[in-house]
Design a protein around this motif. Structure first.
Motif, short mmCIF file in Angstrom:
data_model
loop_
_atom_site.label_atom_id
_atom_site.label_comp_id
_atom_site.label_asym_id
_atom_site.label_seq_id
_atom_site.Cartn_x
_atom_site.Cartn_y
_atom_site.Cartn_z
N SER A 249 0.88 -1.20 0.09
CA SER A 249 -0.04 0.00 0.07
C SER A 249 0.87 1.35 0.15
N LEU A 250 2.33 1.07 0.27
CA LEU A 250 3.12 1.94 0.06
C LEU A 250 4.07 1.60 -1.20
N ASN A 251 4.53 2.49 -2.04
CA ASN A 251 5.28 2.21 -3.11
C ASN A 251 6.80 2.86 -3.07
N LEU A 252 7.70 1.80 -2.98
CA LEU A 252 9.08 2.26 -2.70
C LEU A 252 10.15 2.01 -3.68
N SER A 253 10.77 2.83 -4.25
CA SER A 253 12.03 2.51 -5.05
C SER A 253 13.44 2.45 -4.35
N VAL A 254 14.31 1.50 -4.83
CA VAL A 254 15.51 1.38 -4.39
C VAL A 254 16.52 1.48 -5.47
N SER A 255 17.24 2.77 -5.49
CA SER A 255 18.26 3.04 -6.64
C SER A 255 19.59 2.82 -6.04
N VAL A 256 20.42 2.26 -6.91
CA VAL A 256 21.93 2.17 -6.36
C VAL A 256 22.74 3.32 -7.17
N LEU A 257 23.46 4.15 -6.59
CA LEU A 257 23.89 5.54 -7.49
C LEU A 257 25.39 5.23 -7.05
N TYR A 258 26.23 5.37 -8.08
CA TYR A 258 27.69 4.97 -8.36
C TYR A 258 28.38 6.08 -8.27
N ILE A 259 28.07 7.06 -7.23
CA ILE A 259 28.90 8.11 -6.76
C ILE A 259 28.70 8.27 -5.11
N SER A 260 29.63 8.99 -4.56
CA SER A 260 29.38 9.21 -3.16
C SER A 260 28.15 9.92 -2.94
N LEU A 261 27.48 9.61 -1.83
CA LEU A 261 26.35 10.48 -1.28
C LEU A 261 26.53 12.04 -1.01
N GLN A 262 27.61 12.29 -0.51
CA GLN A 262 27.84 13.88 -0.57
C GLN A 262 27.82 14.40 -1.70
N GLU A 263 28.25 13.96 -2.80
CA GLU A 263 28.14 14.42 -4.11
C GLU A 263 26.99 14.42 -4.62
N PHE A 264 26.21 13.33 -4.44
CA PHE A 264 24.85 13.44 -4.87
C PHE A 264 23.95 14.51 -4.09
N LEU A 265 24.16 14.71 -2.85
CA LEU A 265 23.26 15.59 -2.15
C LEU A 265 23.49 16.93 -2.47
N GLN A 266 24.58 17.17 -3.20
CA GLN A 266 25.04 18.69 -3.60
C GLN A 266 24.38 18.96 -4.77
N ARG A 267 23.75 18.16 -5.73
CA ARG A 267 23.11 18.31 -6.91
C ARG A 267 22.05 19.34 -6.84
N GLU A 268 22.11 20.45 -7.93
CA GLU A 268 21.13 21.43 -7.77
C GLU A 268 19.80 21.07 -7.87
N ASP A 269 18.91 21.89 -7.01
CA ASP A 269 17.37 21.45 -7.19
C ASP A 269 17.09 19.99 -6.65
N LEU A 270 18.07 19.44 -5.98
CA LEU A 270 17.63 17.70 -5.67
C LEU A 270 16.50 17.58 -5.24
N GLU A 271 15.92 18.30 -4.10
CA GLU A 271 14.63 17.80 -3.68
C GLU A 271 13.51 17.98 -4.60
N ALA A 272 13.62 18.96 -5.44
CA ALA A 272 12.57 19.39 -6.23
C ALA A 272 12.65 18.07 -7.23
N GLU A 273 13.91 17.59 -7.86
CA GLU A 273 13.79 16.67 -8.65
C GLU A 273 13.54 15.27 -8.20
N LEU A 274 13.62 14.81 -6.81
CA LEU A 274 13.48 13.81 -6.26
C LEU A 274 11.62 13.53 -6.08
N SER A 275 11.16 14.95 -5.73
CA SER A 275 9.70 15.09 -5.57
C SER A 275 9.04 14.73 -7.01
N GLY A 276 9.59 15.13 -8.13
CA GLY A 276 9.09 15.16 -9.42
C GLY A 276 8.80 13.64 -9.90
N PHE A 277 10.14 12.98 -9.50
CA PHE A 277 10.19 11.83 -9.70
C PHE A 277 9.32 10.84 -9.17
#
Length: 421
Positions: A249-277
């Motif tokens: 009844s919840l839908n979850l996705s698990v993505s493997v990212l091949y960069i460091s988490l620090q680098e990924f978290l610095q992406r511009e407008d990240l929260e907006a892009e995750l929300s859109g996804f």
């Protein structure tokens, strides 16, 4: 192999929904990584040589053709093995449901042992399974299952070929199988916790049969660099590159990212892009597993949890922090985003394959208590999320009915009061 794949392409182009021969489809999983792709190609080729029949054996890559470019390591391997990308058949090029309705479909599953809920109507066509993941399929006298928790499904396919039809092996096919084993077993390094004696046995067997295979270490490094190449990919493409989903009844996705988490978290407008996804593909929560390697090939893993529901994010995070099968050994990291919880994962051997059962257990607990009021009834009418939401004709193309934050919080309150997370 080229002649076999050419005949498959020709048959697909000439097929119609109602007439013509049946198809024995060898289907890999929705992630369509190197192991899944190679296992489908190699086992279909093996069946075409050893079990000829009225049905045409066909390897089917379980992604759309347009998604292949996201599998940069698979593209690299195919070109390295001199196998044309134009010979591959993809999920959006063959209508499995139409074949099933016409009684013209037989399925062999490789690198997974249960169909996602979106493909549950194809279950009657499943006739064989070869897999190296945790076995979830119920025993059936009509569907033989080869399930062994080795490092790579390609190991089990190689074993079948060497034991029953070694004459079909050539350098090209051996190259594909060898690469899949080496990649899945992290260059056969015991420290990575993937390799088993059987993986080592059949990697060595291929080396002995074909001395011209690329050196093991060099092959791993080349494919590893190709897989880590996310240059030119936007956030959505990075999430889709190596993603699996878990639905309840919840839908979850698990993505493997091949960069460091620090680098990924610095992406511009990240929260907006995750929300859109989440809105585009109907997800309530995203789990982001990052992985990179030290110079000595030791894996470093990090984990992030994203959801706009604070209660949902916190309860999933708590469940992961307290998980024991296996323990992830999570240590909180600072996050610049209010809706993202970040962790260093001390158990570097706990890959996504180990994380998915934990999340399935979480959803079982979640689903056991139901939504307040009539919300559960409304949600139950929505078709379940595919493991890859890009499957043709996904019922989630227009998104799921949204769950209110209040409903989420009420449900989690029920869980906290009635079970020990």
């Amino acid at each position: 192999m080229e002649a076999f794949l050419t005949s498959c392409q020709r048959a697909v182009k000439l097929s119609s929904d109602q007439v013509g021969p049946g198809f024995h489809v060898v289907l890999g999983n929705e992630a369509c990584d190197i192991d899944s792709m190679v296992s489908a190609l190699a086992y279909a080729y093996f069946l075409s040589k050893t079990a000829p029949g009225e049905m045409l054996v066909l390897p089917l890559l379980n992604i759309r053709q347009s998604e292949l470019r996201l599998r940069s390591d698979s593209v690299f391997l195919l070109r390295q093995a001199a196998l044309s990308l134009d010979l591959l058949v993809f999920r959006d090029q063959l209508d499995l449901r139409a074949l099933q309705r016409a009684g013209r479909l037989r399925l062999t599953l490789v690198d997974h042992n249960v169909l996602p809920s979106s493909d549950s109507d194809l279950e009657e066509a499943v006739a064989e399974v070869i897999d190296h993941h945790h076995l979830e399929r119920e025993p059936s006298p009509t569907c033989p299952v080869t399930a062994e928790t080795v490092g790579s499904c390609a190991t089990l396919v190689t074993e079948r070929i060497i034991q029953r039809a070694p004459e079909i092996l050539d350098l090209q096919l051996a190259h594909l199988l060898y690469a899949a084993i080496v990649v899945d077993c992290v260059d056969m390094s015991p420290a990575a916790g993937k390799v088993t004696p059987k993986d080592s046995q059949y990697a060595a067997a291929l080396e002995n049969l074909f001395p011209a295979l690329p050196p093991r270490g060099a092959l791993f490094q080349e494919l590893h660099r190709a897989k880590l190449d996310v240059s030119g990919l936007n956030t959505e493409e990075m999430l889709l590159k190596d993603m699996k989903a878990v639905s309840g009844s919840l839908n979850l996705s698990v993505s493997v990212l091949y960069i460091s988490l620090q680098e990924f978290l610095q992406r511009e407008d990240l929260e907006a892009e995750l929300s859109g996804f989440c809105q585009k593909y109907g997800y309530d929560l995203l789990l982001l597993m990052t992985i990179f390697f030290t110079e000595s090939k030791e894996p470093i893993r990090e984990l992030a949890v994203f959801s706009h529901s604070t209660t949902c994010r916190e309860q999933v995070s708590q469940y992961l922090e307290q998980a024991q099968s296996p323990a992830l050994n999570l240590s909180p990291l600072s996050s610049p985003h209010s809706h993202i919880s970040a962790y260093h994962q001390g158990n570097s051997l706990a890959s996504r394959k180990k994380l998915l059962p934990i999340m399935k257990d979480f959803l079982t607990t979640w689903d056991g208590y139901g939504f307040p009021g009539d919300r559960k009834d409304e949600l139950s009418q929505v078709p379940p999320t595919p493991m890859n939401s890009l499957v043709e004709g996904s019922p989630l193309d227009n998104g799921l009915p949204r769950i209110t934050s209040q409903a989420l919080e009420e449900k989690f309150s029920q869980m906290v009061n009635r079970t020990d997370l």
